[in-house]
Enzyme design. Structure first.
Site, PDB file in Angstrom:
ATOM      1  N   SER A   1     -28.617 -18.865  30.056  1.00 43.97           N
ATOM      2  CA  SER A   1     -28.677 -18.669  28.607  1.00 43.97           C
ATOM      3  C   SER A   1     -27.497 -19.362  27.939  1.00 43.97           C
ATOM      4  O   SER A   1     -26.343 -18.966  28.120  1.00 43.97           O
ATOM      5  CB  SER A   1     -28.656 -17.173  28.276  1.00 43.97           C
TER       6      SER A   1
ATOM      7  N   MET B   1     -35.541 -13.848  18.769  1.00 40.09           N
ATOM      8  CA  MET B   1     -35.195 -12.482  18.342  1.00 40.09           C
ATOM      9  C   MET B   1     -35.218 -12.477  16.827  1.00 40.09           C
ATOM     10  O   MET B   1     -34.190 -12.362  16.154  1.00 40.09           O
ATOM     11  CB  MET B   1     -33.810 -12.112  18.882  1.00 40.09           C
TER      12      MET B   1
ATOM     13  N   MET C   1     -36.084  -6.865  28.422  1.00 34.20           N
ATOM     14  CA  MET C   1     -34.678  -6.871  27.984  1.00 34.20           C
ATOM     15  C   MET C   1     -33.942  -5.755  28.715  1.00 34.20           C
ATOM     16  O   MET C   1     -34.337  -4.591  28.651  1.00 34.20           O
ATOM     17  CB  MET C   1     -34.563  -6.648  26.473  1.00 34.20           C
TER      18      MET C   1
ATOM     19  N   MET D   1     -31.689 -16.050  16.901  1.00 36.62           N
ATOM     20  CA  MET D   1     -31.525 -14.744  16.231  1.00 36.62           C
ATOM     21  C   MET D   1     -31.499 -14.948  14.717  1.00 36.62           C
ATOM     22  O   MET D   1     -31.041 -15.989  14.245  1.00 36.62           O
ATOM     23  CB  MET D   1     -30.206 -14.103  16.651  1.00 36.62           C
TER      24      MET D   1
ATOM     25  N   HIS E   1     -36.365 -17.862  23.418  1.00 37.22           N
ATOM     26  CA  HIS E   1     -36.442 -16.418  23.172  1.00 37.22           C
ATOM     27  C   HIS E   1     -36.146 -16.161  21.693  1.00 37.22           C
ATOM     28  O   HIS E   1     -35.003 -16.295  21.263  1.00 37.22           O
ATOM     29  CB  HIS E   1     -35.420 -15.731  24.099  1.00 37.22           C
TER      30      HIS E   1
ATOM     31  N   ASP F   1     -31.626 -18.656  22.892  1.00 40.53           N
ATOM     32  CA  ASP F   1     -31.748 -17.423  22.107  1.00 40.53           C
ATOM     33  C   ASP F   1     -31.642 -17.713  20.618  1.00 40.53           C
ATOM     34  O   ASP F   1     -30.589 -18.138  20.140  1.00 40.53           O
ATOM     35  CB  ASP F   1     -30.610 -16.463  22.479  1.00 40.53           C
TER      36      ASP F   1
ATOM     37  N   ASP G   1     -33.547 -10.210  31.179  1.00 42.36           N
ATOM     38  CA  ASP G   1     -32.493 -10.821  30.361  1.00 42.36           C
ATOM     39  C   ASP G   1     -31.513  -9.757  29.885  1.00 42.36           C
ATOM     40  O   ASP G   1     -31.910  -8.795  29.220  1.00 42.36           O
ATOM     41  CB  ASP G   1     -33.188 -11.492  29.162  1.00 42.36           C
TER      42      ASP G   1
ATOM     43  N   HIS H   1     -32.474 -21.276  28.908  1.00 43.74           N
ATOM     44  CA  HIS H   1     -32.854 -20.168  28.026  1.00 43.74           C
ATOM     45  C   HIS H   1     -32.139 -20.309  26.682  1.00 43.74           C
ATOM     46  O   HIS H   1     -30.919 -20.431  26.618  1.00 43.74           O
ATOM     47  CB  HIS H   1     -32.466 -18.846  28.693  1.00 43.74           C
TER      48      HIS H   1
HETATM   49  C1  DX5 Z   1     -29.097 -11.301  24.422  1.00 47.84           C
HETATM   50  C2  DX5 Z   1     -29.761 -12.569  24.843  1.00 47.84           C
HETATM   51  C3  DX5 Z   1     -29.410 -13.005  26.210  1.00 47.84           C
HETATM   52  C4  DX5 Z   1     -27.938 -13.217  26.446  1.00 47.84           C
HETATM   53  C5  DX5 Z   1     -27.666 -12.702  27.818  1.00 47.84           C
HETATM   54  O1  DX5 Z   1     -29.668 -10.825  23.282  1.00 47.84           O
HETATM   55  O2  DX5 Z   1     -31.154 -12.475  24.772  1.00 47.84           O
HETATM   56  O3  DX5 Z   1     -30.169 -14.132  26.633  1.00 47.84           O
HETATM   57  O4  DX5 Z   1     -27.518 -14.547  26.364  1.00 47.84           O
HETATM   58  O5  DX5 Z   1     -26.304 -12.738  28.044  1.00 47.84           O
HETATM   59  P1  DX5 Z   1     -25.648 -12.035  29.319  1.00 47.84           P
HETATM   60  O6  DX5 Z   1     -26.264 -12.657  30.531  1.00 47.84           O
HETATM   61  O7  DX5 Z   1     -24.200 -12.358  29.150  1.00 47.84           O
HETATM   62  O8  DX5 Z   1     -25.948 -10.570  29.220  1.00 47.84           O
HETATM   63 ZN    ZN Z   2     -32.406 -14.110  25.668  1.00 46.27          ZN
END
Ligand code: DX5
Ligand code: ZN
Length: 216
Positions: free
Chosen positions: A8, A68, A137, A37, A66, A35, A175, A33
């Site tokens: 990620s 969010m 999650m 947001m 991903h 993310d 994740d 990956h």
């Molecule tokens: C959190 C993200 C993850 C995040 C995971 O909301 O969806 O992908 O990057 O980070 P670690 O592996 O540090 O928990």
């Molecule tokens: Zn993620």
């Protein structure tokens, strides 16, 4: 079978992203990956499409995106334009999940549904045949570096049973708080894909850490 490892980039060095992407390219990582947001669905904002357009050009590895965000269906074309392999949308953000999954598939991507820690696996019963992957999650989404929620292991086991019972071929991705220790337990519980941010990027040797995670 070896797990699919999806680093990620939320934990990457944003001031030198190309360096970290180069590291991923040289590593045994299978996917990247990403993310996204919106500060509404989750209490944080990461990066958006103008930035990701350039990030996507830095790798040939499949992108595991991903979202969010609320109303993720509004951005199917933007995610497609990145050349994404997988588009993950949250169960909690999609009142018309079946339609969104179909739209993602029609756009030529693999659809995945993501569930938050408090969302029961049983709610996936009527969509499990239609998705390429379920993302469980194992922290509350929004931030990297959080502690793995142990109950996620029971959810992965339950999901494995649901998939086997229904003849679905969905992959199980996890994740949040994934490291060598929790990763090994997750694989034993039936996970196929491990997402990891801090455990890989904050490691002394990220390439070695990715290799180690691949061989769990
Ligand atoms: C959190 C993200 C993850 C995040 C995971 O909301 O969806 O992908 O990057 O980070 P670690 O592996 O540090 O928990
Ligand atoms: Zn993620």
């Amino acid at each position: 079978m070896k797990p699919i490892v999806s680093p990620s980039i939320l934990s990457a060095d944003f001031a030198h992203l190309s360096k970290d992407m180069e590291m991923i390219n040289r590593s045994e990582a299978d996917w990247v990956h990403i993310d996204i947001m919106d500060g509404v669905f989750v209490p944080n904002i990461s990066f958006g499409f103008p930035v990701l357009k350039y990030v996507a050009q830095l790798t040939d590895k499949p992108l595991d995106v991903h979202l969010m965000i609320v109303q993720p269906e509004k951005f199917i074309n933007e995610v497609k334009a990145l050349g994404a392999h997988v588009m993950n949308v949250h169960y909690e953000a999609c009142p018309h999940l079946h339609r969104v999954i179909q739209q993602i598939r029609e756009a030529g991507m693999q659809p995945a549904v993501t569930i938050n820690p408090a969302t029961p696996v049983a709610l996936l019963q009527d969509i499990i045949q239609d998705v390429y992957m379920v993302l469980v999650m194992s922290v509350n989404p929004g931030f990297g570096g959080q502690t793995f929620i142990e109950h996620s292991l029971a959810k992965v086991r339950e999901l494995r049973e649901l998939i086997d019972r229904t003849g679905s071929e969905a992959l199980i991705e996890v994740d949040g708080g994934v490291n060598m220790e929790t990763g090994a337990k997750l694989i034993e519980a039936g996970a196929d894909v491990l997402v990891a941010g801090s455990a890989l990027f904050k490691a002394e040797n990220p390439i070695e850490a990715i290799k180690q995670m691949k061989s769990l």
